[in-house]
Scaffold this motif. Structure first.
Motif, short mmCIF file in Angstrom:
data_model
loop_
_atom_site.label_atom_id
_atom_site.label_comp_id
_atom_site.label_asym_id
_atom_site.label_seq_id
_atom_site.Cartn_x
_atom_site.Cartn_y
_atom_site.Cartn_z
N SER A 234 -17.07 -90.11 37.01
CA SER A 234 -16.68 -88.98 36.47
C SER A 234 -16.47 -89.82 34.85
O SER A 234 -16.29 -88.61 34.14
CB SER A 234 -14.92 -89.31 37.08
OG SER A 234 -14.85 -88.72 38.11
N ILE A 247 -10.93 -86.70 36.22
CA ILE A 247 -9.63 -87.65 36.22
C ILE A 247 -10.69 -88.75 36.17
O ILE A 247 -11.65 -88.72 37.07
CB ILE A 247 -8.93 -87.32 36.79
CG1 ILE A 247 -8.01 -86.19 36.67
CG2 ILE A 247 -7.78 -88.30 37.04
CD1 ILE A 247 -6.99 -85.55 38.32
N THR A 255 -11.75 -89.28 42.35
CA THR A 255 -12.73 -87.44 42.44
C THR A 255 -12.98 -87.37 44.29
O THR A 255 -13.24 -88.28 44.76
CB THR A 255 -13.34 -87.86 42.30
OG1 THR A 255 -13.99 -88.77 40.64
CG2 THR A 255 -14.17 -85.96 41.92
N ASP A 274 -19.93 -83.71 39.07
CA ASP A 274 -19.53 -85.37 39.44
C ASP A 274 -19.23 -85.19 41.00
O ASP A 274 -18.26 -84.11 40.90
CB ASP A 274 -18.50 -85.38 38.43
CG ASP A 274 -17.66 -86.87 38.34
OD1 ASP A 274 -18.40 -87.71 39.53
OD2 ASP A 274 -16.42 -86.77 38.49
MG LIG Z 1 -14.94 -89.82 39.64
#
Ligand SMILES: [Mg+2]
Ligand SMILES: Nc1nc2c(ncn2[C@@H]2O[C@H](COP(=O)(O)OP(=O)(O)OP(=O)(O)O)[C@@H](O)[C@H]2O)c(=O)[nH]1
Length: 465
Positions: A234, A247, A255, A274
């Motif tokens: 991320s 985040i 995630t 992502d």
């Molecule tokens: Mg992540």
């Protein structure tokens, strides 16, 4: 082909803007201009391609709807090849709609999607590949996609098809002579057309080989970031996007969903995803997230596998590498957290990667997603791996699946013709295959195309185009 009805549409996007343009095409265009437009100056003589200033007045003859600029472009020197009137209004949707309604009251018909382009094609103002290029240009998402669209709009593909067509016609002429004068030339003339067939096949193959790259340019490159939890996926997405999109925490398994962002790299659209970190899932939510990663990895053009260089390499890391190498797509190994002391030699991983994938295009690099080190090298690798910049713009490229199918059909017919000649079959068979080749090529430029396919193509355009 002359159309008897006159069509009109708002040619600019919906919503408020500085200006909004209404386009009218057909035999009534001039008359409609005269009825609705009240010039500000006496010298409005409706000369073609001249701009006149004044008001649009409603059909009651009194209500002023907007202060505008109008241009009449007389046939055949207009976009559609018919008389075209363009009314440049202020960009309020209410104004544009009201002016359009007045035109319709006076006998205009609302244009169907793509109908202006369709008329341009039917009036030979452009071939079908150019009309399709226009649509692609309008929807292009990157500067390189625009470049390809513009080259096609200028007729580059049509010209290439025409030169291939000439080769096929030359070959056909030789064969048909062999048929017409069978006693004189049979057995001698036919093989003489082989070089043209060969050259046509080479030219088609060259066009076909551009399709994959051209699609990457027009659709954008799909890049999926994968790796164990907490390796910095991320953080990498955020750094590449230049904003906080996902985040980031120090808790592994942050995630869960797929997080996507489109960025521009070297004139190309790059769609980044992502993903949830790959591990044995802790709960149903994480399992669902990991299943989604695997699905998305199947669609990737490039997979970036991220490792944490500051912690010892684990079996999970190796499994992720192995699993993705099996996909046979382009891979970049990025060893993250280069700002921290390394816990292992990147060479180790590279050795494993190369032994499993000897001819692969695996790149290994060290980066710091958090501090930005190595990201320029990563960005360059992402585009270099997929699209070689040199090819774009230097050569004619095909971007439409329809064109690819027609070219594949053409080359199959050429191969069949070649086979008929080489195996000494009757010349009629080769001639038949070459006629079929011409038909396949003519589908691309629209010289010969079924009406329903034509309608399908133009109906995918937007209104006003
Ligand atoms: Mg992540
Ligand atoms: N020192 C350092 N820390 C980093 C770097 N990249 C990420 N981190 C840290 O590593 C932790 C995990 O980062 P994330 O980006 O959330 O990792 P992730 O791979 O998305 O993790 P999951 O979503 O849980 O799979 C955070 O505390 C980050 O600040 C880096 O380049 N250097």
């Amino acid at each position: 082909m002359t159309q008897t009805d006159t069509i009109a549409a708002i040619a600019t996007p919906s919503g408020s803007a500085g200006l909004g343009i209404i386009r009218v095409s057909g035999p009534m265009a001039h008359e409609l201009g005269r009825l609705l437009f009240r010039p500000a100056h006496k010298n409005c003589t409706w000369q073609s391609h001249h701009l006149y200033h004044g008001d649009i007045v409603a059909t009651d003859g009194a209500t002023v709807l907007d202060e505008v600029l109008v241009t009449l472009m007389r046939k055949p020197h207009s976009f559609t090849g018919e008389d075209v009137l363009e009314i440049s209004c202020h960009g309020n949707p209410l104004i544009l709609q009201t002016v359009l309604e007045q035109l319709i009251t006076l006998g205009c018909r609302p244009a169907r999607p793509g109908e202006f382009s369709e008329r341009a094609f039917l009036n030979s103002r452009m071939d079908l590949s150019q009309a399709e290029a226009l649509a692609s240009m309008i929807s292009a998402q990157s500067s390189k996609a625009l470049q390809i669209g513009l080259a096609q709009l200028k007729g580059s593909l049509g010209r290439r098809i025409s030169s291939i067509r000439t080769l096929v016609i030359e070959a056909l002429a030789g064969i048909e002579a062999a048929i017409d004068f069978a006693e004189d030339v049979s057995g001698h003339e036919a093989p003489a057309c082989l070089p043209q067939i060969c050259e046509a096949m080479t030219s088609i193959n060259r066009l076909l080989s551009t399709y994959r790259q051209a699609r990457l340019v027009t659709d954008g490159i799909q890049i999926v970031i994968t790796g164990k939890p907490n390796v910095g996926k991320s953080s990498l997405l955020n750094s590449l996007a230049g904003r906080k999109k996902a985040i980031v925490t120090s808790i592994p398994g942050t995630t869960r969903d797929l997080i996507t962002e489109t960025i521009q790299l070297d004139g190309l659209s790059v769609h980044l995803t992502d993903t949830a970190g790959i591990r044995a899932p802790m709960d149903a939510i994480e399992k669902e997230g990991i299943d989604m990663v695997r699905e998305r990895l199947e669609q990737a053009d490039v997979i970036v596998i991220l490792f944490d260089g500051s912690l010892p390499l684990t079996d999970e890391d190796r499994q992720i590498l192995e699993e993705n190498q099996k996909r046979g797509c382009r891979i970049i190994i990025a060893v993250n957290k280069s700002d921290l002391p390394p816990a292992w030699e990147t060479g180790l991983l590279l050795h494993q990667a190369e032994s499993a994938h000897p001819l692969s295009s695996i790149h290994t690099l060290r980066i710091s997603a958090k501090f930005g080190d190595g990201l320029d090298v990563l960005k360059k690798a992402l585009t270099d791996l997929t699209v070689s910049g040199k090819a774009i713009g230097d050569d004619v490229m095909i971007t439409h699946l329809r064109h690819k199918h027609s070219l594949e059909k053409a080359i199959a017919r050429l191969a069949a013709a070649d086979n008929c000649i080489s195996t000494g079959q009757s010349s009629e068979f080769a001639a038949f295959e070459l006629h079929e080749t011409l038909d396949a090529l003519d589908e691309i430029t629209g010289k010969k195309i079924q009406d329903d396919i034509l309608h399908k193509i133009f109906s995918s355009f937007c209104i006003g185009k």
